[in-house]
Scaffold this motif. Sequence first.
Motif, mmCIF file in Angstrom:
data_model
loop_
_atom_site.group_PDB
_atom_site.id
_atom_site.type_symbol
_atom_site.label_atom_id
_atom_site.label_comp_id
_atom_site.label_asym_id
_atom_site.label_seq_id
_atom_site.Cartn_x
_atom_site.Cartn_y
_atom_site.Cartn_z
ATOM 1 N N THR A 108 0.654 -1.219 -0.015
ATOM 2 C CA THR A 108 -0.223 -0.186 0.355
ATOM 3 C C THR A 108 1.036 1.475 -0.013
ATOM 4 O O THR A 108 0.349 2.401 -0.069
ATOM 5 C CB THR A 108 -0.801 0.189 1.115
ATOM 6 O OG1 THR A 108 -0.372 -0.593 2.350
ATOM 7 C CG2 THR A 108 -1.773 -0.461 0.954
ATOM 8 N N GLY A 109 1.800 0.935 -0.279
ATOM 9 C CA GLY A 109 3.390 2.486 -0.557
ATOM 10 C C GLY A 109 3.169 2.825 0.761
ATOM 11 O O GLY A 109 3.813 4.529 0.828
ATOM 12 N N LYS A 110 2.940 1.919 2.106
ATOM 13 C CA LYS A 110 3.623 3.074 3.567
ATOM 14 C C LYS A 110 4.792 2.299 3.646
ATOM 15 O O LYS A 110 5.067 3.346 4.738
ATOM 16 C CB LYS A 110 2.601 2.714 4.918
ATOM 17 C CG LYS A 110 0.787 3.174 3.838
ATOM 18 C CD LYS A 110 -0.467 3.396 4.747
ATOM 19 C CE LYS A 110 -1.026 3.816 4.890
ATOM 20 N NZ LYS A 110 -2.477 3.428 6.043
ATOM 21 N N VAL A 111 4.882 1.480 3.711
ATOM 22 C CA VAL A 111 5.662 1.132 4.549
ATOM 23 C C VAL A 111 7.547 0.486 3.200
ATOM 24 O O VAL A 111 6.793 -0.324 2.229
ATOM 25 C CB VAL A 111 6.427 0.093 5.474
ATOM 26 C CG1 VAL A 111 7.247 -0.788 5.668
ATOM 27 C CG2 VAL A 111 5.507 0.157 6.710
ATOM 28 N N LYS A 112 8.844 0.922 3.098
ATOM 29 C CA LYS A 112 9.577 -0.029 2.448
ATOM 30 C C LYS A 112 10.433 -0.451 3.252
ATOM 31 O O LYS A 112 10.776 -0.341 4.665
ATOM 32 C CB LYS A 112 10.715 1.101 2.266
ATOM 33 C CG LYS A 112 11.662 2.561 2.376
ATOM 34 C CD LYS A 112 12.002 2.704 1.532
ATOM 35 C CE LYS A 112 13.075 3.943 2.142
ATOM 36 N NZ LYS A 112 12.135 5.304 2.222
ATOM 37 N N PHE A 113 10.398 -2.148 2.714
ATOM 38 C CA PHE A 113 10.881 -3.035 3.609
ATOM 39 C C PHE A 113 12.705 -3.411 2.990
ATOM 40 O O PHE A 113 12.917 -3.456 1.722
ATOM 41 C CB PHE A 113 10.569 -4.328 3.786
ATOM 42 C CG PHE A 113 10.329 -5.261 4.248
ATOM 43 C CD1 PHE A 113 10.820 -5.356 5.584
ATOM 44 C CD2 PHE A 113 11.002 -6.987 3.476
ATOM 45 C CE1 PHE A 113 10.881 -6.408 5.743
ATOM 46 C CE2 PHE A 113 11.846 -7.953 4.382
ATOM 47 C CZ PHE A 113 11.356 -7.797 6.099
ATOM 48 N N ILE A 232 4.139 -3.525 15.939
ATOM 49 C CA ILE A 232 4.243 -3.062 14.783
ATOM 50 C C ILE A 232 3.681 -2.203 13.671
ATOM 51 O O ILE A 232 4.039 -0.747 13.172
ATOM 52 C CB ILE A 232 4.777 -4.617 13.840
ATOM 53 C CG1 ILE A 232 6.071 -5.385 13.831
ATOM 54 C CG2 ILE A 232 4.835 -3.884 12.425
ATOM 55 C CD1 ILE A 232 6.052 -6.631 13.302
ATOM 56 N N VAL A 233 2.256 -2.268 14.155
ATOM 57 C CA VAL A 233 1.368 -1.531 13.748
ATOM 58 C C VAL A 233 1.548 -0.271 14.066
ATOM 59 O O VAL A 233 1.866 0.441 13.721
ATOM 60 C CB VAL A 233 -0.117 -2.144 13.490
ATOM 61 C CG1 VAL A 233 -1.735 -0.949 13.628
ATOM 62 C CG2 VAL A 233 0.274 -3.186 12.285
ATOM 63 N N LYS A 234 1.823 0.105 15.294
ATOM 64 C CA LYS A 234 1.612 1.086 16.657
ATOM 65 C C LYS A 234 3.115 1.963 15.171
ATOM 66 O O LYS A 234 2.673 3.022 15.524
ATOM 67 C CB LYS A 234 1.278 0.789 17.692
ATOM 68 C CG LYS A 234 1.574 2.180 18.664
ATOM 69 C CD LYS A 234 1.717 1.410 20.733
ATOM 70 C CE LYS A 234 1.644 2.613 20.839
ATOM 71 N NZ LYS A 234 2.768 3.210 21.783
ATOM 72 N N ILE A 236 4.191 1.349 12.986
ATOM 73 C CA ILE A 236 4.316 2.020 11.762
ATOM 74 C C ILE A 236 3.385 3.619 11.719
ATOM 75 O O ILE A 236 3.632 4.440 10.740
ATOM 76 C CB ILE A 236 3.432 1.016 10.991
ATOM 77 C CG1 ILE A 236 4.377 0.119 10.894
ATOM 78 C CG2 ILE A 236 3.412 1.781 9.178
ATOM 79 C CD1 ILE A 236 3.833 -1.366 9.808
ATOM 80 N N GLU A 237 2.300 3.282 12.299
ATOM 81 C CA GLU A 237 0.959 4.740 12.388
ATOM 82 C C GLU A 237 1.643 5.525 12.790
ATOM 83 O O GLU A 237 1.886 7.404 12.562
ATOM 84 C CB GLU A 237 -0.337 4.069 12.606
ATOM 85 C CG GLU A 237 -0.724 2.409 12.125
ATOM 86 C CD GLU A 237 -1.395 3.120 11.015
ATOM 87 O OE1 GLU A 237 -1.147 4.317 9.861
ATOM 88 O OE2 GLU A 237 -2.068 2.322 10.389
ATOM 89 N N GLU A 238 2.246 6.153 13.755
ATOM 90 C CA GLU A 238 2.480 6.897 14.043
ATOM 91 C C GLU A 238 3.836 7.195 13.516
ATOM 92 O O GLU A 238 4.575 8.770 13.277
ATOM 93 C CB GLU A 238 3.755 6.266 15.662
ATOM 94 C CG GLU A 238 3.454 6.570 16.394
ATOM 95 C CD GLU A 238 3.977 5.468 18.319
ATOM 96 O OE1 GLU A 238 3.544 5.925 18.986
ATOM 97 O OE2 GLU A 238 5.055 5.053 17.905
ATOM 98 N N GLY A 239 4.470 6.354 12.175
ATOM 99 C CA GLY A 239 5.387 6.923 11.309
ATOM 100 C C GLY A 239 5.184 7.828 10.631
ATOM 101 O O GLY A 239 5.645 8.307 8.739
ATOM 102 N N GLN A 240 3.185 7.924 9.904
ATOM 103 C CA GLN A 240 3.228 8.323 9.290
ATOM 104 C C GLN A 240 2.834 9.770 8.595
ATOM 105 O O GLN A 240 3.034 10.405 9.589
ATOM 106 C CB GLN A 240 2.107 7.728 8.502
ATOM 107 C CG GLN A 240 1.976 5.752 8.955
ATOM 108 C CD GLN A 240 2.201 5.875 7.369
ATOM 109 O OE1 GLN A 240 2.764 6.779 6.242
ATOM 110 N NE2 GLN A 240 3.488 4.661 7.258
#
Length: 240
Positions: A108-113, A232-234, A236-240
């Motif tokens: 979905t483009g929110k994370v690069k791995f 992990i979700v928390k 990621i969401e904090e980093g958006q």
Amino acid sequence: MGEARKGQAVKGQAVKGSSKRPPVKKGPRNLIIFTAIIVVLFVLMVVLNQAAKEPVTLDKAPDITNQPVEGSQEAKVNIVEFGDYKCPTCKAWGEQIYPKLKKDYIDTGKVKFSYINVLFHGEESKLGAIAGESIWAQNPEAFWPFHEALFKAQPAVNHDDLWLTPEKVLEVAGTISPAIDADKLKSDMDSQATLPQVELDEKLVEEFKITGTPTIMINKVKLDDPFDYDAIVKLIEEGQ
Ligand code: CA
């Protein structure tokens, strides 16, 4: 009413600076101090308790220059897996957590791995790492299918037995799409052509004091439990 009158009288005495003032105010003051101490201790207890469970925030995120990257370059959150193809917990993480992460955030483009090799299981780890780097150099798009297929090829039991051999790597690489040049892969394994890339990974392992695999970093945060998807979700969401 009786209480109110008593209160007024006390107030009057205080204004006059009577000698009776300290004994009258001591009770409430002590109560306030006692309550404050209890509150401070409680807050301290909560903070310390949380600190013990919180992931560790480092000074910086790993440098992913020359590392395989999956997902949008524009993504604000960068997740790095420090992993080892010989590690059974990495196989489990790849099967249990990675697919959710990919579906919800990488695609979905929110994370690069990114994936960085760790060589905690000797020569087989090294061979897997050299092969992965070789395929990445040949065709970045082939890396992730190979990465997934090699973990899949790891035996579910007796994973400590020898299994990660050049023959197994070539067999796994032969199943992936897009197809890669098998002769080039074989010659890269024979000559350890991609060893400098593996050594670059080893430097990152040292720099970030990686002691277990998989270690998952979300930007500058090193997760305490890589299987805690809520954490992990928390992050990621904090980093958006
Ligand atoms: Ca690498």
